[in-house]
Design an enzyme around this catalytic site. Sequence first.
Site, PDB file in Angstrom:
ATOM      1  N   CYS A   2       0.879  -1.173   0.000  1.00  0.00           N
ATOM      2  CA  CYS A   2       0.000   0.000   0.000  1.00  0.00           C
ATOM      3  C   CYS A   2       0.906   1.209   0.000  1.00  0.00           C
ATOM      4  O   CYS A   2       1.602   1.476   0.978  1.00  0.00           O
ATOM      5  CB  CYS A   2      -0.909   0.003   1.220  1.00  0.00           C
ATOM      6  SG  CYS A   2      -1.994   1.450   1.286  1.00  0.00           S
ATOM      7  N   GLU A 108      -3.906   1.204  -6.155  1.00  0.00           N
ATOM      8  CA  GLU A 108      -2.987   0.147  -6.545  1.00  0.00           C
ATOM      9  C   GLU A 108      -2.857   0.200  -8.059  1.00  0.00           C
ATOM     10  O   GLU A 108      -3.819   0.533  -8.761  1.00  0.00           O
ATOM     11  CB  GLU A 108      -3.508  -1.218  -6.084  1.00  0.00           C
ATOM     12  CG  GLU A 108      -2.454  -2.292  -6.014  1.00  0.00           C
ATOM     13  CD  GLU A 108      -1.370  -1.976  -4.988  1.00  0.00           C
ATOM     14  OE1 GLU A 108      -0.312  -1.429  -5.403  1.00  0.00           O
ATOM     15  OE2 GLU A 108      -1.566  -2.265  -3.797  1.00  0.00           O
TER      16      GLU A 108
END
Length: 213
Positions: A2, A108
């Site tokens: 992340c 992402e």
Amino acid sequence: MCGRFVLFTTGDSLLEAAEEAVGRPVTAPQGTPGPRYNLAPTQIVPIVRPAEEMLLEPARWGLFPHWKKDDSGPPLFNARGETVAEKPSFRDAFKGQRCVIPMDGYYEWHKKKPHFVSLGDEVMWAAGLWSTGLDQLSTTIVTTESIEPIAWLHNRLPRFLEHDEIEQWLFGPADAAKEMLHPVSKEWVEKLSIREVSSDVGNVRNDHAGLLD
């Protein structure tokens, strides 16, 4: 992993979400942050952690262990769940300095295209660690292997906590926290929404709601 996330829930709404998640009153001695749409490592993010009371506080995203002598080296913005309890950079914080990190979603990249991952209108709570090395509150996000049906997007996934897991993560002993170093449930992941968003996310200087379009 992340490496970018979004938090546009602010003010009393953020405090209410935090209190609902942790099941205790939460105070923000330094106030709550304004809306952010492209938070990146080394920037300041809010965390919720136990002290004499539950606190929502700003922390540098990139952990400074207590033994760190300077801010050199890559930022420790993610901690792998497989090694977080033993790795020197994280093990001391893991023993008793665990926190949760609120997100309205995170980005992402897949095939060089950014995607926004969210839980609808709900704030998500990622498992984190905190430290005060270099006399600065800092934090990192715990990650695990990814699972279906989101594994196509990336092979790593933040360890998001369901509400009935937060108590154990924040207040349990280290052995109890170790039991949680596995991916969040498939049932939780199936609720996620994933969509492609603006390529402008790639520049950290861009920080506005239009990034989600």
